[in-house]
Design an enzyme around this catalytic site. Structure first.
Site, short mmCIF file in Angstrom:
data_model
loop_
_atom_site.label_atom_id
_atom_site.label_comp_id
_atom_site.label_asym_id
_atom_site.label_seq_id
_atom_site.Cartn_x
_atom_site.Cartn_y
_atom_site.Cartn_z
N CYS A 78 0.76 -1.12 0.02
CA CYS A 78 0.11 -0.02 0.05
C CYS A 78 0.75 1.23 0.05
O CYS A 78 1.57 1.62 -1.12
CB CYS A 78 -0.79 0.00 1.06
SG CYS A 78 -2.30 0.91 0.78
N HIS A 172 -3.26 -5.15 1.68
CA HIS A 172 -2.66 -5.28 3.00
C HIS A 172 -2.52 -6.75 3.21
O HIS A 172 -3.52 -7.35 4.03
CB HIS A 172 -3.31 -4.38 4.37
CG HIS A 172 -3.06 -3.03 4.09
ND1 HIS A 172 -2.02 -2.62 4.85
CD2 HIS A 172 -3.77 -2.22 3.54
CE1 HIS A 172 -2.30 -1.12 4.74
NE2 HIS A 172 -3.09 -1.11 3.75
N GLU A 174 -0.83 -8.39 5.50
CA GLU A 174 -0.53 -8.62 6.87
C GLU A 174 -1.87 -8.25 7.72
O GLU A 174 -1.95 -8.51 8.90
CB GLU A 174 0.69 -7.39 7.22
CG GLU A 174 0.25 -6.23 7.45
CD GLU A 174 -0.14 -5.37 6.09
OE1 GLU A 174 -0.26 -5.77 5.08
OE2 GLU A 174 -0.07 -3.99 6.31
#
Ligand code: GLN
Length: 196
Positions: A78, A172, A174
């Site tokens: 991002c 994302h 994560e």
């Protein structure tokens, strides 16, 4: 395996937790000396203009740029992708801080009504079914240069890019609770290390 997470601002803890869960030795990178001995660095999501400024105040800009040019593997997510893109539309001065991955990104390009959303992504070469893509005020990749592979597309726009040891996503991984992309990226570096 030792991985750094650029920890100046943004979602760096979530990357660190994902890496920790994978048994990787994690270093939070805040100063130039934290780059030494890393096998890879993660550039997290956050606010790209803020991270850009902090690259200067922390003294990390040139050492990080040098490490990437010297072949350090990186996974940018991002805002991290915005830091690496060669061309940024809607950036503070339309210039990418590190200018390393040949592509054009449009900041906040998914528009207001879809600033944040989730999408099941078909990722080329990833086993185990679609990947849950979490997009938060994400950049739209509007151009990809030669030599950059597109591993996943959403709504016609590339969302996962790879050029050699540099991986970048507009979403994302994560934050998805799914570690497959972190695992795949780290596995690819590890294999190169074994071969080298
Ligand atoms: N919109 C942010 C920026 O342009 C990026 C958002 C994110 O990293 N989740 O810097």
């Amino acid at each position: 395996m030792k991985a750094g997470v650029l920890a100046l601002q943004g979602a760096f803890r979530e990357h660190a937790e994902a890496l920790d869960a994978l048994g990787v030795d994690v270093v939070e990178v805040r100063r130039p000396q934290h780059l030494s001995g890393l096998d890879a660095v993660f550039l997290p999501g956050g606010e790209s203009t803020t991270i850009d400024k902090l690259l200067d105040t922390s003294g990390l800009r040139d050492p990080l740029d040098g490490a990437l040019r010297g072949g350090l593997a990186a996974f940018a997510t991002c805002a991290g992708l915005i830091l690496l893109a060669t061309e940024v539309v809607g950036g503070r001065d339309d210039r990418a801080p590190l200018s390393f991955l040949d592509c054009t990104v449009v900041r906040n390009g998914y528009g207001r009504q879809r600033e944040s959303f989730e999408a099941a992504l078909e990722v080329d070469g990833l086993a185990g079914g679609p990947f849950p893509g979490v997009f938060i005020r994400a950049p739209v990749v509007s151009r990809v240069g030669r030599g950059v592979d597109v591993l996943a597309v959403h709504d016609g726009a590339p969302v996962l890019l790879r050029r050699g040891r540099i991986w970048a996503s507009s979403f994302h991984p994560e934050l998805s609770g799914d570690l497959r992309l972190h695992q795949w990226f780290l596995g690819s570096i590890d294999r190169e290390r074994t071969v080298a």
